[in-house]
Motif scaffolding. Sequence first.
Motif, PDB file in Angstrom:
ATOM      1  N   LEU A   1      21.977 -18.876  14.109  1.00 55.05           N
ATOM      2  CA  LEU A   1      22.239 -17.946  15.203  1.00 55.05           C
ATOM      3  C   LEU A   1      23.108 -16.772  14.770  1.00 55.05           C
ATOM      4  N   ALA A   2      23.860 -16.935  13.695  1.00 65.31           N
ATOM      5  CA  ALA A   2      24.690 -15.843  13.190  1.00 65.31           C
ATOM      6  C   ALA A   2      23.846 -14.669  12.683  1.00 65.31           C
ATOM      7  N   VAL A   3      22.616 -14.934  12.258  1.00 65.88           N
ATOM      8  CA  VAL A   3      21.743 -13.869  11.738  1.00 65.88           C
ATOM      9  C   VAL A   3      20.505 -13.654  12.603  1.00 65.88           C
ATOM     10  N   ALA A   4      20.480 -14.254  13.772  1.00 63.46           N
ATOM     11  CA  ALA A   4      19.301 -14.208  14.640  1.00 63.46           C
ATOM     12  C   ALA A   4      18.849 -12.794  14.963  1.00 63.46           C
ATOM     13  N   SER A   5      19.773 -11.892  15.174  1.00 66.60           N
ATOM     14  CA  SER A   5      19.401 -10.525  15.557  1.00 66.60           C
ATOM     15  C   SER A   5      18.810  -9.724  14.401  1.00 66.60           C
ATOM     16  N   LEU A   6      18.871 -10.263  13.190  1.00 65.03           N
ATOM     17  CA  LEU A   6      18.372  -9.551  12.011  1.00 65.03           C
ATOM     18  C   LEU A   6      16.940  -9.927  11.632  1.00 65.03           C
ATOM     19  N   CYS A   7      16.361 -10.939  12.294  1.00 59.70           N
ATOM     20  CA  CYS A   7      15.048 -11.411  11.842  1.00 59.70           C
ATOM     21  C   CYS A   7      13.956 -11.184  12.876  1.00 59.70           C
ATOM     22  N   ASP A   8      12.726 -11.162  12.371  1.00 61.79           N
ATOM     23  CA  ASP A   8      11.536 -11.027  13.206  1.00 61.79           C
ATOM     24  C   ASP A   8      10.789 -12.353  13.328  1.00 61.79           C
ATOM     25  N   ILE A   9      10.868 -13.155  12.275  1.00 64.12           N
ATOM     26  CA  ILE A   9      10.151 -14.426  12.176  1.00 64.12           C
ATOM     27  C   ILE A   9      11.128 -15.480  11.680  1.00 64.12           C
TER      28      ILE A   9
ATOM     29  N   GLY B   1      16.771 -28.287  15.475  1.00 63.79           N
ATOM     30  CA  GLY B   1      15.722 -27.300  15.241  1.00 63.79           C
ATOM     31  C   GLY B   1      14.989 -26.827  16.482  1.00 63.79           C
ATOM     32  N   PRO B   2      14.520 -27.732  17.360  1.00 62.67           N
ATOM     33  CA  PRO B   2      13.817 -27.254  18.557  1.00 62.67           C
ATOM     34  C   PRO B   2      14.681 -26.337  19.431  1.00 62.67           C
ATOM     35  N   GLY B   3      15.935 -26.678  19.600  1.00 59.88           N
ATOM     36  CA  GLY B   3      16.832 -25.836  20.387  1.00 59.88           C
ATOM     37  C   GLY B   3      17.071 -24.489  19.732  1.00 59.88           C
ATOM     38  N   ILE B   4      17.229 -24.499  18.412  1.00 59.89           N
ATOM     39  CA  ILE B   4      17.404 -23.253  17.670  1.00 59.89           C
ATOM     40  C   ILE B   4      16.175 -22.372  17.851  1.00 59.89           C
ATOM     41  N   GLY B   5      15.000 -22.968  17.684  1.00 57.30           N
ATOM     42  CA  GLY B   5      13.762 -22.207  17.839  1.00 57.30           C
ATOM     43  C   GLY B   5      13.625 -21.599  19.217  1.00 57.30           C
ATOM     44  N   MET B   6      13.942 -22.370  20.240  1.00 59.79           N
ATOM     45  CA  MET B   6      13.846 -21.860  21.609  1.00 59.79           C
ATOM     46  C   MET B   6      14.818 -20.701  21.826  1.00 59.79           C
ATOM     47  N   GLU B   7      16.022 -20.825  21.297  1.00 60.41           N
ATOM     48  CA  GLU B   7      17.006 -19.754  21.458  1.00 60.41           C
ATOM     49  C   GLU B   7      16.610 -18.505  20.676  1.00 60.41           C
ATOM     50  N   LEU B   8      16.114 -18.691  19.463  1.00 55.74           N
ATOM     51  CA  LEU B   8      15.665 -17.544  18.675  1.00 55.74           C
ATOM     52  C   LEU B   8      14.559 -16.782  19.410  1.00 55.74           C
ATOM     53  N   ALA B   9      13.623 -17.525  19.968  1.00 57.14           N
ATOM     54  CA  ALA B   9      12.494 -16.900  20.659  1.00 57.14           C
ATOM     55  C   ALA B   9      12.911 -16.238  21.965  1.00 57.14           C
ATOM     56  N   SER B  10      13.646 -16.948  22.788  1.00 56.33           N
ATOM     57  CA  SER B  10      13.948 -16.432  24.124  1.00 56.33           C
ATOM     58  C   SER B  10      15.036 -15.367  24.137  1.00 56.33           C
ATOM     59  N   ARG B  11      16.043 -15.497  23.306  1.00 57.34           N
ATOM     60  CA  ARG B  11      17.162 -14.537  23.329  1.00 57.34           C
ATOM     61  C   ARG B  11      17.023 -13.400  22.327  1.00 57.34           C
ATOM     62  N   HIS B  12      16.274 -13.638  21.252  1.00 60.51           N
ATOM     63  CA  HIS B  12      16.219 -12.644  20.180  1.00 60.51           C
ATOM     64  C   HIS B  12      14.803 -12.161  19.883  1.00 60.51           C
ATOM     65  N   ASP B  13      13.812 -12.630  20.652  1.00 55.03           N
ATOM     66  CA  ASP B  13      12.416 -12.221  20.502  1.00 55.03           C
ATOM     67  C   ASP B  13      11.892 -12.460  19.082  1.00 55.03           C
ATOM     68  N   VAL B  14      12.276 -13.585  18.503  1.00 58.95           N
ATOM     69  CA  VAL B  14      11.842 -13.978  17.165  1.00 58.95           C
ATOM     70  C   VAL B  14      10.592 -14.833  17.300  1.00 58.95           C
ATOM     71  N   ARG B  15       9.641 -14.614  16.417  1.00 61.73           N
ATOM     72  CA  ARG B  15       8.442 -15.461  16.381  1.00 61.73           C
ATOM     73  C   ARG B  15       8.765 -16.697  15.545  1.00 61.73           C
TER      74      ARG B  15
END
Length: 145
Positions: free
Chosen positions: A40-48, A61-75
């Motif tokens: 999550l410290a680098v979430a805003s820097l990635c696309d995928i 992992g599942p929680g991280i993935g959900m947060e990356l997708a919903s809050r940071h628009d990461v695929r």
Amino acid sequence: MTKRVLIVEDEIFVALEIEQIVQQSGLDVIAIAADREEALAVASLCDIALVDLNLRDGPTGPGIGMELASRHDVRVIYVTANPDQIGAASDTAIGFVTKPFGPHCIAAALKQAIAEECDPEESRTDGFTPFLAARDAWRGGESIH
């Protein structure tokens, strides 16, 4: 612009193998994270993000993935030996790669992640499985997040 990839994997040799495949696919690896805090410290820097389920801090992992997708628009693409553990997190992810994996599996998943519109059935390969939610979003021309 080259897509930026986050690898969330606590087994360093697996992470380095994935990093090599990502780079060979012409994408940039911005970080390798072994737990939720690092990811999550680098979430805003990635696309995928390629995300393992069981990490240094547990089955986060599942929680991280959900947060990356919903809050940071990461695929998000899960990379796991236990796809049954993904659960509801599949709603915000492109699909999953089954461990052990070959380079073609990661490459196929990355191809899906960078595509604006495509048919996930055409991308199905041994080891990579797209999720139905992603298929519906692609067919509707909407964002998958």
